[in-house]
Design an enzyme around this catalytic site. Structure first.
Site, PDB file in Angstrom:
ATOM      1  CB  THR A  69      -1.279   0.295   1.452  1.00 55.19           C
ATOM      2  OG1 THR A  69      -1.838  -1.133   0.891  1.00 55.19           O
ATOM      3  CG2 THR A  69      -1.336   1.425   0.963  1.00 55.19           C
ATOM      4  NE  ARG A 221       0.529  -3.411   8.129  1.00 56.62           N
ATOM      5  CZ  ARG A 221      -0.251  -4.110   6.937  1.00 56.62           C
ATOM      6  NH1 ARG A 221      -0.613  -5.497   7.380  1.00 56.62           N
ATOM      7  NH2 ARG A 221      -0.222  -3.446   5.540  1.00 56.62           N
TER       8      ARG A 221
END
Length: 350
Positions: A69, A221
């Site tokens: 993303t 992440r």
């Protein structure tokens, strides 16, 4: 300034979702890791800018949390174009896809996350849109229905998927460039954590950075999430520096061990060894033993355990490796070396 004040900045008062967005790099230059992919994308975008046209369609594949993303958002920033963000599960029928495509503007980027989960009619609509930049709008029903071709502006489709093998060949072949993102090494993760700490206004010890990086499962992440949890712990303890001791204590409290295994990972591995003597055992039986759904065990815990050599998938079921036995403090059976390896025949699910 009190110790607590040093750790509470405007960025830290936002929730985790906003904090994660704030940590996203905005340019390819700031994107850490994935060097080959960055170079390839840089060439692709530079050529598109010189031609003053939309870039080729791009497919980004790889496990969750590696920056798909983020890369899509960077593409829009680098090309100075708007971006439309949606996902495969959010599109339920071809009409919704047609509406999205017909509302795009020249050069716009359409980012489709989890593109492998698009419904088939919507997927087939993309074929013509990606190749010829048009869609056929069907007016009416039955024998009197008429297909009206609608010309689309040139756009760039950026698809992201965690399961590239589920994409049908006709869709996959229409992407001009496919990039696979790999897990990060600890050096790159340390750089990610250091950058994130700076953006969050934190002072962090180098040993704490290395400790978090070593438990981040190769995923930025997770690195950023663990950094925020260590920050929370240090803030409560009243420290003005995120020390190695803070990192060790916080990660132990949140049940992330030195290899990055969390509560579910250890529960699966422990059940496999202690209840089933190391296997083989079927997926559904193992899931029942740890009180989780089969899909959770298969998609969340199992990939990491297999990738790091703690578990193997065989035609007879799941088995614990010698490394898995050792990790939970048990001595592996003497004949374990004779058991099937990681790349044996296909696994079973029950």
């Amino acid at each position: 300034m009190t110790p607590d004040d040093r750790l509470v900045t405007p960025a830290l008062r936002s929730d985790d979702g906003a904090a994660e967005n704030a940590l996203r790099p905005k340019t390819l230059k700031d994107f850490i890791g994935q060097d080959r992919v960055r170079q390839q994308i840089d060439v692709l975008l530079s050529a598109a800018r010189k031609r003053e046209s939309a870039a080729d369609h791009i497919l980004l594949s790889g496990p969750p949390g590696l920056g798909k993303t983020t890369l899509a958002l960077i593409l829009a920033s680098e090309m100075n174009t708007p971006i439309r963000v949606t996902s495969g599960p959010a599109i339920t029928h071809a009409g919704e896809m047609a509406a999205i495509l017909s509302s795009l503007v020249e050069g716009e980027i359409l980012f489709l996350d989890e593109i492998h989960r698009l419904p088939r009619p919507a997927e087939e609509l993309l074929y013509l849109a990606m190749e010829d930049f048009r869609v056929d709008v069907v007016v009416g029903k039955g024998p009197g229905a008429t297909a009206i071709p609608l010309q689309l502006p040139r756009f760039t489709l950026v698809g992201a998927t965690t399961r590239a093998g589920l994409l049908p060949s006709p869709l996959r072949d229409r992407f001009g460039f496919t990039a696979h993102l790999d897990f990060y090494d600890e050096k790159d993760l340390s750089t990610v954590i250091t950058r994130s700490a700076k953006l969050l206004g934190l002072i962090i010890d180098a040993k704490a950075v290395d400790e978090i990086a070593g438990r981040s499962r190769g995923t930025p992440r997770i690195s950023n999430r663990l950094l925020r949890r260590v920050r929370d712990f240090a803030q409560v303890q009243g420290g003005n520096v995120l020390s190695h001791a803070h990192a060790m204590a916080a990660l132990e409290m949140y049940e992330v061990d030195e290899k990055g295994l969390d509560r579910l990972d250890r529960a699966v591995l422990t059940a496999l060894i202690e209840r089933f003597n190391g296997g083989p055992v079927g997926l559904s039986t193992l899931a029942i033993a740890v009180g989780e759904e089969s899909e959770t065990v298969e998609s969340v815990a199992e990939p990491f355990l297999v990738r790091n050599g703690f578990m193997a998938r065989t035609s007879r079921g799941r088995i614990a490796t010698a490394q898995g036995w050792t990790h939970i403090g048990r001595t592996p059976p003497a004949d374990l070396a004779a058991t099937p390896g990681l790349f044996d025949t296909p696994d079973i699910h029950a």
